[in-house]
Design an enzyme around this catalytic site. Structure first.
Site, PDB file in Angstrom:
ATOM      1  N   GLY A  10       0.848  -1.203   0.000  1.00  0.00           N
ATOM      2  CA  GLY A  10       0.000   0.000   0.000  1.00  0.00           C
ATOM      3  C   GLY A  10       0.875   1.242   0.000  1.00  0.00           C
ATOM      4  O   GLY A  10       1.814   1.344   0.798  1.00  0.00           O
ATOM      5  N   ALA A  13      -1.373   7.058   1.980  1.00  0.00           N
ATOM      6  CA  ALA A  13      -1.002   7.827   3.181  1.00  0.00           C
ATOM      7  C   ALA A  13      -0.216   6.971   4.179  1.00  0.00           C
ATOM      8  O   ALA A  13       0.935   7.283   4.534  1.00  0.00           O
ATOM      9  CB  ALA A  13      -2.259   8.402   3.821  1.00  0.00           C
ATOM     10  N   ALA A  14      -0.837   5.865   4.623  1.00  0.00           N
ATOM     11  CA  ALA A  14      -0.218   5.061   5.684  1.00  0.00           C
ATOM     12  C   ALA A  14       1.065   4.392   5.199  1.00  0.00           C
ATOM     13  O   ALA A  14       2.087   4.393   5.905  1.00  0.00           O
ATOM     14  CB  ALA A  14      -1.215   4.021   6.183  1.00  0.00           C
ATOM     15  N   CYS A  45      -8.116  13.438   0.217  1.00  0.00           N
ATOM     16  CA  CYS A  45      -9.109  14.439   0.629  1.00  0.00           C
ATOM     17  C   CYS A  45      -9.309  15.538  -0.413  1.00  0.00           C
ATOM     18  O   CYS A  45     -10.293  16.281  -0.359  1.00  0.00           O
ATOM     19  CB  CYS A  45      -8.708  15.031   1.970  1.00  0.00           C
ATOM     20  SG  CYS A  45      -6.951  15.283   2.138  1.00  0.00           S
ATOM     21  N   ALA A 114      -0.721  -1.759   4.641  1.00  0.00           N
ATOM     22  CA  ALA A 114      -1.312  -0.413   4.605  1.00  0.00           C
ATOM     23  C   ALA A 114      -2.234  -0.349   3.389  1.00  0.00           C
ATOM     24  O   ALA A 114      -2.132   0.535   2.541  1.00  0.00           O
ATOM     25  CB  ALA A 114      -0.207   0.647   4.527  1.00  0.00           C
ATOM     26  N   THR A 115      -3.124  -1.339   3.321  1.00  0.00           N
ATOM     27  CA  THR A 115      -3.933  -1.538   2.110  1.00  0.00           C
ATOM     28  C   THR A 115      -5.236  -0.740   2.105  1.00  0.00           C
ATOM     29  O   THR A 115      -6.042  -0.868   1.180  1.00  0.00           O
ATOM     30  CB  THR A 115      -4.237  -3.034   1.913  1.00  0.00           C
ATOM     31  OG1 THR A 115      -4.696  -3.561   3.161  1.00  0.00           O
ATOM     32  CG2 THR A 115      -3.017  -3.806   1.471  1.00  0.00           C
ATOM     33  N   GLY A 116      -5.453   0.056   3.140  1.00  0.00           N
ATOM     34  CA  GLY A 116      -6.569   1.011   3.112  1.00  0.00           C
ATOM     35  C   GLY A 116      -7.936   0.365   3.135  1.00  0.00           C
ATOM     36  O   GLY A 116      -8.129  -0.722   3.682  1.00  0.00           O
ATOM     37  N   ALA A 117      -8.862   1.032   2.504  1.00  0.00           N
ATOM     38  CA  ALA A 117     -10.260   0.586   2.512  1.00  0.00           C
ATOM     39  C   ALA A 117     -10.790   0.609   1.088  1.00  0.00           C
ATOM     40  O   ALA A 117     -10.158   1.155   0.186  1.00  0.00           O
ATOM     41  CB  ALA A 117     -11.081   1.543   3.381  1.00  0.00           C
ATOM     42  N   GLU A 183     -29.503   9.089   1.359  1.00  0.00           N
ATOM     43  CA  GLU A 183     -28.874   8.662   2.617  1.00  0.00           C
ATOM     44  C   GLU A 183     -29.830   7.741   3.382  1.00  0.00           C
ATOM     45  O   GLU A 183     -31.020   8.036   3.507  1.00  0.00           O
ATOM     46  CB  GLU A 183     -28.507   9.911   3.453  1.00  0.00           C
ATOM     47  CG  GLU A 183     -28.093   9.645   4.872  1.00  0.00           C
ATOM     48  CD  GLU A 183     -26.934   8.652   5.015  1.00  0.00           C
ATOM     49  OE1 GLU A 183     -25.889   8.852   4.386  1.00  0.00           O
ATOM     50  OE2 GLU A 183     -27.103   7.671   5.765  1.00  0.00           O
TER      51      GLU A 183
HETATM   52  C1  LIG Z   1     -12.969  11.343  -1.555  1.00  0.00           C
HETATM   53  C2  LIG Z   1     -12.207  11.250  -0.259  1.00  0.00           C
HETATM   54  C3  LIG Z   1     -12.106  12.342   0.575  1.00  0.00           C
HETATM   55  C4  LIG Z   1     -11.413  12.256   1.783  1.00  0.00           C
HETATM   56  N1  LIG Z   1     -11.317  13.363   2.585  1.00  0.00           N
HETATM   57  C5  LIG Z   1     -10.575  13.319   3.712  1.00  0.00           C
HETATM   58  C6  LIG Z   1     -10.389  14.487   4.539  1.00  0.00           C
HETATM   59  O1  LIG Z   1     -10.898  15.550   4.228  1.00  0.00           O
HETATM   60  N2  LIG Z   1      -9.618  14.372   5.650  1.00  0.00           N
HETATM   61  C7  LIG Z   1      -9.033  13.186   5.986  1.00  0.00           C
HETATM   62  O2  LIG Z   1      -8.323  13.118   6.998  1.00  0.00           O
HETATM   63  N3  LIG Z   1      -9.192  12.062   5.228  1.00  0.00           N
HETATM   64  C8  LIG Z   1      -9.949  12.107   4.106  1.00  0.00           C
HETATM   65  N4  LIG Z   1     -10.109  10.982   3.344  1.00  0.00           N
HETATM   66  C9  LIG Z   1      -9.547   9.732   3.811  1.00  0.00           C
HETATM   67  C10 LIG Z   1      -8.090   9.546   3.442  1.00  0.00           C
HETATM   68  O3  LIG Z   1      -7.884   9.787   2.057  1.00  0.00           O
HETATM   69  C11 LIG Z   1      -7.767   8.104   3.781  1.00  0.00           C
HETATM   70  O4  LIG Z   1      -7.919   7.955   5.176  1.00  0.00           O
HETATM   71  C12 LIG Z   1      -6.371   7.743   3.399  1.00  0.00           C
HETATM   72  O5  LIG Z   1      -6.216   7.747   1.996  1.00  0.00           O
HETATM   73  C13 LIG Z   1      -6.081   6.349   3.899  1.00  0.00           C
HETATM   74  O6  LIG Z   1      -4.785   6.051   3.542  1.00  0.00           O
HETATM   75  P1  LIG Z   1      -4.272   4.573   3.554  1.00  0.00           P
HETATM   76  O7  LIG Z   1      -2.852   4.623   3.132  1.00  0.00           O
HETATM   77  O8  LIG Z   1      -4.599   3.940   4.861  1.00  0.00           O
HETATM   78  O9  LIG Z   1      -5.174   3.777   2.495  1.00  0.00           O
HETATM   79  P2  LIG Z   1      -5.493   4.032   0.956  1.00  0.00           P
HETATM   80  O10 LIG Z   1      -5.484   5.472   0.613  1.00  0.00           O
HETATM   81  O11 LIG Z   1      -6.734   3.249   0.669  1.00  0.00           O
HETATM   82  O12 LIG Z   1      -4.279   3.328   0.222  1.00  0.00           O
HETATM   83  C14 LIG Z   1      -4.126   1.934   0.208  1.00  0.00           C
HETATM   84  C15 LIG Z   1      -3.381   1.559  -1.050  1.00  0.00           C
HETATM   85  O13 LIG Z   1      -3.099   0.163  -0.981  1.00  0.00           O
HETATM   86  C16 LIG Z   1      -3.314  -0.393  -2.265  1.00  0.00           C
HETATM   87  N5  LIG Z   1      -3.570  -1.820  -2.121  1.00  0.00           N
HETATM   88  C17 LIG Z   1      -4.639  -2.408  -1.541  1.00  0.00           C
HETATM   89  N6  LIG Z   1      -4.537  -3.744  -1.611  1.00  0.00           N
HETATM   90  C18 LIG Z   1      -3.356  -3.996  -2.260  1.00  0.00           C
HETATM   91  C19 LIG Z   1      -2.686  -5.190  -2.650  1.00  0.00           C
HETATM   92  N7  LIG Z   1      -3.191  -6.398  -2.395  1.00  0.00           N
HETATM   93  N8  LIG Z   1      -1.492  -5.081  -3.291  1.00  0.00           N
HETATM   94  C20 LIG Z   1      -0.958  -3.870  -3.568  1.00  0.00           C
HETATM   95  N9  LIG Z   1      -1.567  -2.704  -3.224  1.00  0.00           N
HETATM   96  C21 LIG Z   1      -2.745  -2.775  -2.581  1.00  0.00           C
HETATM   97  C22 LIG Z   1      -4.549   0.365  -2.772  1.00  0.00           C
HETATM   98  O14 LIG Z   1      -4.680   0.214  -4.179  1.00  0.00           O
HETATM   99  C23 LIG Z   1      -4.189   1.775  -2.332  1.00  0.00           C
HETATM  100  O15 LIG Z   1      -3.363   2.401  -3.290  1.00  0.00           O
HETATM  101  C24 LIG Z   1     -10.796  11.041   2.147  1.00  0.00           C
HETATM  102  C25 LIG Z   1     -10.888   9.921   1.292  1.00  0.00           C
HETATM  103  C26 LIG Z   1     -11.580  10.024   0.100  1.00  0.00           C
HETATM  104  C27 LIG Z   1     -11.671   8.816  -0.806  1.00  0.00           C
END
Ligand SMILES: Cc1cc2nc3c(=O)[nH]c(=O)nc-3n(C[C@H](O)[C@H](O)[C@H](O)COP(=O)(O)OP(=O)(O)OC[C@H]3O[C@@H](n4cnc5c(N)ncnc54)[C@H](O)[C@@H]3O)c2cc1C
Length: 204
Positions: A10, A13-14, A45, A114-117, A183
């Site tokens: 991932g 961010a994380a 965001c 750090a694969t997010g949601a 909603e």
């Molecule tokens: C439209 C929108 C608006 C937002 N607004 C805000 C805000 O105003 N303030 C705020 O604090 N947060 C906001 N967020 C939330 C914030 O963007 C997320 O909390 C943050 O992106 C999470 O980061 P992450 O690294 O945990 O996960 P992600 O951003 O989901 O990144 C995970 C990555 O892992 C990759 N991945 C997953 N599985 C695999 C795999 N098996 N192999 C390889 N890669 C993989 C995914 O493709 C992705 O690139 C917003 C999110 C969105 C979508």
């Protein structure tokens, strides 16, 4: 952290923050980030504001490019690769290169997930039809902007009246699209948008 080999799955961010922290803690570590997307370290965001043309340039969403991590931190970021299997006993990750289907194996001493949601799509009839999109990744935001531009969209329905749904709705209205928010709960969530935007950009 003792020296060794850290693999992070991932790269938004994380994942990128974990990679940078690992490097700061120990300059001798080998740090590798695997991500299936082509973009890393972007401001999720900002996506609604990019859709709404408040943020005009793609580059404003991109905090760092993959190659910056190698140059700035000696972190190897491999994009377009999907982790398929983790074998904790052997300490390996099996991953597929999405460009040619080649399967690669990565050894690790420490593994960070750090694969997010991913968006939750309600089980409604017709959800597979055209012009239905989710707003989660930068690639999806690009596709939505292209859709709005090329199909001359006049009306939109946003499913979900949480903060992201409302930001998307606000931005669709900003581009002149008549927008309805659907909603499930009897209320929507809301926080003054200008304040949210400022918080977001400070955090990234
Ligand atoms: C439209 C929108 C608006 C937002 N607004 C805000 C805000 O105003 N303030 C705020 O604090 N947060 C906001 N967020 C939330 C914030 O963007 C997320 O909390 C943050 O992106 C999470 O980061 P992450 O690294 O945990 O996960 P992600 O951003 O989901 O990144 C995970 C990555 O892992 C990759 N991945 C997953 N599985 C695999 C795999 N098996 N192999 C390889 N890669 C993989 C995914 O493709 C992705 O690139 C917003 C999110 C969105 C979508």
């Amino acid at each position: 952290m003792e020296s060794g080999n850290v693999v992070i799955i991932g790269g938004v961010a994380a994942g990128t923050k974990a990679a940078a922290k690992a490097r700061r803690e120990n300059p001798d570590l080998k740090v590798t980030v695997l991500t299936r997307e082509s973009y890393v370290s972007y401001a999720g965001c900002g996506l609604p504001y990019y859709i709404g043309d408040v943020i005009r340039e793609e580059k404003e969403l991109l905090v760092k490019k993959p190659e910056d991590f190698l140059i700035d931190y000696d972190i190897d970021v491999i994009t377009g690769i999907e982790a398929l299997k983790i074998a904790p006993e052997e300490k390996t990750v099996t991953a597929k290169d999405l460009s040619d289907g080649a399967v690669r194996e990565f050894n690790y001493d420490k593994l960070v997930l750090a694969t997010g949601a991913s968006p939750s799509i309600p089980p409604v009839k017709g959800k597979e039809l055209g012009n239905i999109v989710t707003v989660r990744t930068l690639r999806e935001a690009f596709a939505i902007k292209k859709l709005l531009r090329e199909r001359n969209i006049k009306k939109a329905v946003v499913v979900g009246g949480g903060m992201i749904g409302l930001e998307v709705a606000e931005n669709l209205v900003h581009t002149g699209i008549k927008t309805t928010v659907v909603e499930l709960a009897p209320h929507i969530k809301w926080l003054f948008p200008a304040r949210r935007t400022r918080l977001c950009w400070r955090a990234t």
